[in-house]
Design a protein around this motif. Structure first.
Motif, PDB file in Angstrom:
ATOM      1  N   GLY A   1       0.804  -1.221   0.000  1.00  0.00           N
ATOM      2  CA  GLY A   1       0.000   0.000   0.000  1.00  0.00           C
ATOM      3  C   GLY A   1       0.839   1.273   0.000  1.00  0.00           C
ATOM      4  N   GLN A   2       2.109   1.169   0.411  1.00  0.00           N
ATOM      5  CA  GLN A   2       2.957   2.370   0.422  1.00  0.00           C
ATOM      6  C   GLN A   2       3.443   2.709  -0.993  1.00  0.00           C
ATOM      7  OE1 GLN A   2       5.963   1.316   3.408  1.00  0.00           O
ATOM      8  NE2 GLN A   2       5.229   3.040   4.640  1.00  0.00           N
ATOM      9  N   PHE A   3       3.643   4.008  -1.226  1.00  0.00           N
ATOM     10  CA  PHE A   3       4.242   4.479  -2.473  1.00  0.00           C
ATOM     11  C   PHE A   3       5.750   4.556  -2.240  1.00  0.00           C
ATOM     12  CE2 PHE A   3       5.745   7.342  -5.688  1.00  0.00           C
ATOM     13  CZ  PHE A   3       4.870   7.215  -6.759  1.00  0.00           C
ATOM     14  N   VAL A   4       6.515   3.926  -3.127  1.00  0.00           N
ATOM     15  CA  VAL A   4       7.959   3.828  -2.895  1.00  0.00           C
ATOM     16  C   VAL A   4       8.756   4.279  -4.122  1.00  0.00           C
ATOM     17  CG1 VAL A   4       7.869   1.995  -1.153  1.00  0.00           C
ATOM     18  CG2 VAL A   4       7.909   1.397  -3.599  1.00  0.00           C
ATOM     19  N   VAL A   5       9.981   4.734  -3.838  1.00  0.00           N
ATOM     20  CA  VAL A   5      10.955   5.105  -4.863  1.00  0.00           C
ATOM     21  C   VAL A   5      12.206   4.279  -4.594  1.00  0.00           C
ATOM     22  CG1 VAL A   5      12.217   7.017  -5.942  1.00  0.00           C
ATOM     23  CG2 VAL A   5      10.083   7.484  -4.705  1.00  0.00           C
ATOM     24  N   GLY A   6      12.812   3.759  -5.662  1.00  0.00           N
ATOM     25  CA  GLY A   6      14.066   3.024  -5.490  1.00  0.00           C
ATOM     26  C   GLY A   6      15.044   3.419  -6.575  1.00  0.00           C
ATOM     27  N   SER A   7      16.239   2.864  -6.514  1.00  0.00           N
ATOM     28  CA  SER A   7      17.274   3.218  -7.472  1.00  0.00           C
ATOM     29  C   SER A   7      17.613   2.031  -8.366  1.00  0.00           C
ATOM     30  CB  SER A   7      18.505   3.683  -6.708  1.00  0.00           C
ATOM     31  OG  SER A   7      19.625   3.665  -7.548  1.00  0.00           O
ATOM     32  N   PHE A   8      18.474   2.278  -9.342  1.00  0.00           N
ATOM     33  CA  PHE A   8      18.792   1.256 -10.346  1.00  0.00           C
ATOM     34  C   PHE A   8      19.736   0.188  -9.816  1.00  0.00           C
ATOM     35  CE2 PHE A   8      21.166   5.168 -10.977  1.00  0.00           C
ATOM     36  CZ  PHE A   8      22.479   4.753 -10.908  1.00  0.00           C
ATOM     37  N   PHE A   9      20.349   0.409  -8.660  1.00  0.00           N
ATOM     38  CA  PHE A   9      21.039  -0.670  -7.961  1.00  0.00           C
ATOM     39  C   PHE A   9      20.269  -0.982  -6.688  1.00  0.00           C
ATOM     40  CE2 PHE A   9      25.106   0.172 -10.259  1.00  0.00           C
ATOM     41  CZ  PHE A   9      25.421  -1.145 -10.561  1.00  0.00           C
ATOM     42  N   ALA A  10      19.851  -2.222  -6.518  1.00  0.00           N
ATOM     43  CA  ALA A  10      19.325  -2.630  -5.226  1.00  0.00           C
ATOM     44  C   ALA A  10      20.514  -2.753  -4.273  1.00  0.00           C
ATOM     45  CB  ALA A  10      18.606  -3.970  -5.353  1.00  0.00           C
ATOM     46  N   SER A  11      20.306  -2.337  -3.028  1.00  0.00           N
ATOM     47  CA  SER A  11      21.415  -2.353  -2.064  1.00  0.00           C
ATOM     48  C   SER A  11      20.871  -2.675  -0.678  1.00  0.00           C
ATOM     49  CB  SER A  11      22.101  -0.975  -2.038  1.00  0.00           C
ATOM     50  OG  SER A  11      21.147   0.050  -1.797  1.00  0.00           O
ATOM     51  N   ASP A  12      21.710  -3.290   0.164  1.00  0.00           N
ATOM     52  CA  ASP A  12      21.220  -3.649   1.512  1.00  0.00           C
ATOM     53  C   ASP A  12      21.175  -2.437   2.442  1.00  0.00           C
ATOM     54  OD1 ASP A  12      23.902  -3.265   2.235  1.00  0.00           O
ATOM     55  OD2 ASP A  12      24.337  -5.418   2.291  1.00  0.00           O
ATOM     56  N   ASN A  13      21.945  -1.397   2.108  1.00  0.00           N
ATOM     57  CA  ASN A  13      22.037  -0.162   2.896  1.00  0.00           C
ATOM     58  C   ASN A  13      22.586  -0.401   4.305  1.00  0.00           C
ATOM     59  OD1 ASN A  13      21.795   2.627   2.595  1.00  0.00           O
ATOM     60  ND2 ASN A  13      19.917   2.707   3.808  1.00  0.00           N
ATOM     61  N   THR A  14      23.241  -1.537   4.530  1.00  0.00           N
ATOM     62  CA  THR A  14      23.793  -1.821   5.856  1.00  0.00           C
ATOM     63  C   THR A  14      25.282  -2.162   5.818  1.00  0.00           C
ATOM     64  OG1 THR A  14      23.104  -4.129   5.648  1.00  0.00           O
ATOM     65  CG2 THR A  14      21.628  -2.668   6.858  1.00  0.00           C
ATOM     66  N   CYS A  15      25.804  -2.608   4.668  1.00  0.00           N
ATOM     67  CA  CYS A  15      27.216  -3.015   4.628  1.00  0.00           C
ATOM     68  C   CYS A  15      28.107  -1.778   4.788  1.00  0.00           C
ATOM     69  CB  CYS A  15      27.533  -3.751   3.322  1.00  0.00           C
ATOM     70  SG  CYS A  15      27.652  -2.670   1.880  1.00  0.00           S
ATOM     71  N   GLU A  16      29.406  -1.998   4.942  1.00  0.00           N
ATOM     72  CA  GLU A  16      30.335  -0.873   5.156  1.00  0.00           C
ATOM     73  C   GLU A  16      30.328   0.115   4.000  1.00  0.00           C
ATOM     74  OE1 GLU A  16      34.581  -1.062   6.476  1.00  0.00           O
ATOM     75  OE2 GLU A  16      33.911  -2.990   7.284  1.00  0.00           O
ATOM     76  N   ILE A  17      30.202  -0.408   2.774  1.00  0.00           N
ATOM     77  CA  ILE A  17      30.218   0.465   1.598  1.00  0.00           C
ATOM     78  C   ILE A  17      28.941   1.315   1.562  1.00  0.00           C
ATOM     79  CG2 ILE A  17      30.389   0.526  -0.930  1.00  0.00           C
ATOM     80  CD1 ILE A  17      32.931  -0.536   0.434  1.00  0.00           C
ATOM     81  N   CYS A  18      27.801   0.684   1.846  1.00  0.00           N
ATOM     82  CA  CYS A  18      26.540   1.435   1.903  1.00  0.00           C
ATOM     83  C   CYS A  18      26.595   2.496   2.995  1.00  0.00           C
ATOM     84  CB  CYS A  18      25.369   0.499   2.192  1.00  0.00           C
ATOM     85  SG  CYS A  18      24.812  -0.443   0.759  1.00  0.00           S
TER      86      CYS A  18
ATOM     87  N   GLN B   1      26.039   3.187  -1.989  1.00  0.00           N
ATOM     88  CA  GLN B   1      25.098   2.066  -2.148  1.00  0.00           C
ATOM     89  C   GLN B   1      25.126   1.451  -3.544  1.00  0.00           C
ATOM     90  OE1 GLN B   1      24.444   4.998  -0.675  1.00  0.00           O
ATOM     91  NE2 GLN B   1      23.155   4.737   1.123  1.00  0.00           N
ATOM     92  N   SER B   2      25.577   2.220  -4.546  1.00  0.00           N
ATOM     93  CA  SER B   2      25.655   1.656  -5.901  1.00  0.00           C
ATOM     94  C   SER B   2      26.751   0.601  -5.994  1.00  0.00           C
ATOM     95  CB  SER B   2      25.904   2.777  -6.914  1.00  0.00           C
ATOM     96  OG  SER B   2      26.886   3.669  -6.434  1.00  0.00           O
ATOM     97  N   ARG B   3      27.637   0.528  -5.019  1.00  0.00           N
ATOM     98  CA  ARG B   3      28.671  -0.500  -4.982  1.00  0.00           C
ATOM     99  C   ARG B   3      28.531  -1.374  -3.737  1.00  0.00           C
ATOM    100  NH1 ARG B   3      33.034  -0.429  -7.978  1.00  0.00           N
ATOM    101  NH2 ARG B   3      32.837  -2.618  -7.422  1.00  0.00           N
ATOM    102  N   CYS B   4      27.306  -1.437  -3.212  1.00  0.00           N
ATOM    103  CA  CYS B   4      26.985  -2.333  -2.089  1.00  0.00           C
ATOM    104  C   CYS B   4      27.582  -3.712  -2.338  1.00  0.00           C
ATOM    105  CB  CYS B   4      25.461  -2.444  -1.977  1.00  0.00           C
ATOM    106  SG  CYS B   4      24.899  -3.693  -0.797  1.00  0.00           S
ATOM    107  N   VAL B   5      28.067  -4.362  -1.293  1.00  0.00           N
ATOM    108  CA  VAL B   5      28.656  -5.697  -1.492  1.00  0.00           C
ATOM    109  C   VAL B   5      27.597  -6.699  -1.964  1.00  0.00           C
ATOM    110  CG1 VAL B   5      30.525  -5.298   0.168  1.00  0.00           C
ATOM    111  CG2 VAL B   5      28.409  -6.385   0.947  1.00  0.00           C
ATOM    112  N   HIS B   6      26.314  -6.374  -1.774  1.00  0.00           N
ATOM    113  CA  HIS B   6      25.233  -7.243  -2.255  1.00  0.00           C
ATOM    114  C   HIS B   6      24.455  -6.598  -3.404  1.00  0.00           C
ATOM    115  CE1 HIS B   6      25.651  -8.786   2.044  1.00  0.00           C
ATOM    116  NE2 HIS B   6      25.976  -9.811   1.274  1.00  0.00           N
ATOM    117  N   ALA B   7      25.030  -5.605  -4.061  1.00  0.00           N
ATOM    118  CA  ALA B   7      24.297  -4.843  -5.081  1.00  0.00           C
ATOM    119  C   ALA B   7      23.730  -5.759  -6.171  1.00  0.00           C
ATOM    120  CB  ALA B   7      25.201  -3.795  -5.709  1.00  0.00           C
TER     121      ALA B   7
END
Ligand SMILES: [Zn+2]
Length: 340
Positions: A78-95, A100-106
């Motif tokens: 039900g929520q309206f959401v926006v995301g980017s062209f790389f999915a990312s965990d947003n928790t790793c050291e790089i994120c 986040q575009s180079r997330c270790v799980h991107a």
């Protein structure tokens, strides 16, 4: 569901594709509110990037969450959401460092293809940002722009270290370059020079905050920037094309000690070390970590402080995606929005 598929250079078809399903507990399924065609989609469309077999297209997206996997906590149906062209965990050291575009799980959302009615978004908790409330229809184009071109132009400006009172030059008058102008204005630049030869793009650049237009390019364009800056060059230059000529123009337009933010997807660029050595400029760029900026950009859009959706100058139903690509390829349109 219906979705756009590239079969061969110049051959985009909207056809039936399998409905996406939750594949991992961290996935979400969204129903697209709108999608669009990116300048980078034109590389395979023009046959400059190889296409191996039918490829689902699209990596920009906004929409309503339909379903979430069992591990998803931050967004709900039900929520309206926006995301980017790389999915990312947003928790790793790089994120956590803002890349986040180079997330270790991107994961590349382009491989999923968002020019469609529905899409599976991996790593939903880290990737998707919900709007404070359901946005009114007129905000949807701007929120869609935040998904890529605004976030990318913004990163270009941040990477170029745009500062209040400084002079910024922008190489490239596509959607990313134009939104680099908007970002530079928001970040307080005093003078914003855009390289552009197209009347309609010059006009939009001015409305986004450009103070000067330079219609020459290459060494001639560099000479004009130097003339405008007492022979020194700009403090900050945003490179939003990705070709050898554009990259060298950006480096040469920057003063010693200045910064180049390069966000045009690089195609066969090679930099001469000796010239780089003596230019004494900072170079920073790459695929934009759009996720870093999304919360702020969504706020600026919902507050109606910025209106980046104005880069969409052609709106078509998804079924006419082929014409949307053609119009951008022939430069009849800056950017095509596809209604779903
Ligand atoms: Zn990460």
């Amino acid at each position: 569901m219906r979705g756009a598929v590239l079969h061969a250079p110049g051959d985009i078809r909207v056809e039936d594709r399998p409905d996406p399903r939750i594949e991992k507990p961290s996935d979400a399924i969204i129903r697209l509110a709108a999608t669009c065609v990116c300048g980078s989609d034109l590389w395979p469309y023009r046959g400059i990037e190889e296409v191996s077999g039918p490829a689902p297209m699209g990596h920009e997206y906004v929409g309503i969450v339909e379903e979430v996997g069992s591990d998803v906590r931050n967004v709900k149906p039900g929520q309206f959401v926006v995301g980017s062209f790389f999915a990312s965990d947003n928790t790793c050291e790089i994120c956590q460092a803002g890349y986040q575009s180079r997330c270790v799980h991107a994961e590349l959302v382009g491989a999923i293809g968002t020019q469609a009615e529905y899409a599976r978004i991996p790593l939903a908790d880290g990737t998707l940002v919900a709007t404070p409330e359901l946005p009114s229809d007129d905000l949807v184009p701007s929120l869609l722009a935040a998904s890529d071109v605004l976030g990318t132009g913004w990163f270009g400006a941040v990477a170029a270290d745009v500062q209040p009172g400084k002079t910024v030059a922008v190489v490239g008058d596509g959607a990313v370059g134009l939104l680099g102008v908007l970002a530079a204005k928001q970040l307080g630049a005093e003078r914003i020079v855009v390289f552009s030869r197209h009347e309609s793009r010059q006009q939009l650049a001015r409305e986004f905050g450009a103070t000067d237009i330079v219609t020459t390019r290459g060494d001639e364009g560099v000479a004009e920037i130097k003339e405008l800056t007492n022979g020194l060059g700009a403090h900050s230059v945003i490179e939003a094309v990705g070709t050898q000529e554009a990259m060298m123009q950006a480096i040469r337009a920057t003063r010693p000690g200045g910064h180049v933010g390069y966000v045009g997807v690089s195609h066969d660029v090679s930099l001469p070390g000796d010239e780089l050595f003596f230019s004494e400029v900072h170079l920073h760029g790459g695929p934009a970590p759009v996720r870093r900026f999304l919360p702020d950009l969504i706020q600026l859009i919902c507050d109606r402080t910025i209106d980046p959706g104005r880069v969409f100058d052609l709106t078509l139903p998804l079924d006419q995606a082929a014409e949307g690509y053609r119009a951008m390829d022939e430069r009849r349109a800056i950017k095509t929005l596809l209604t779903v």
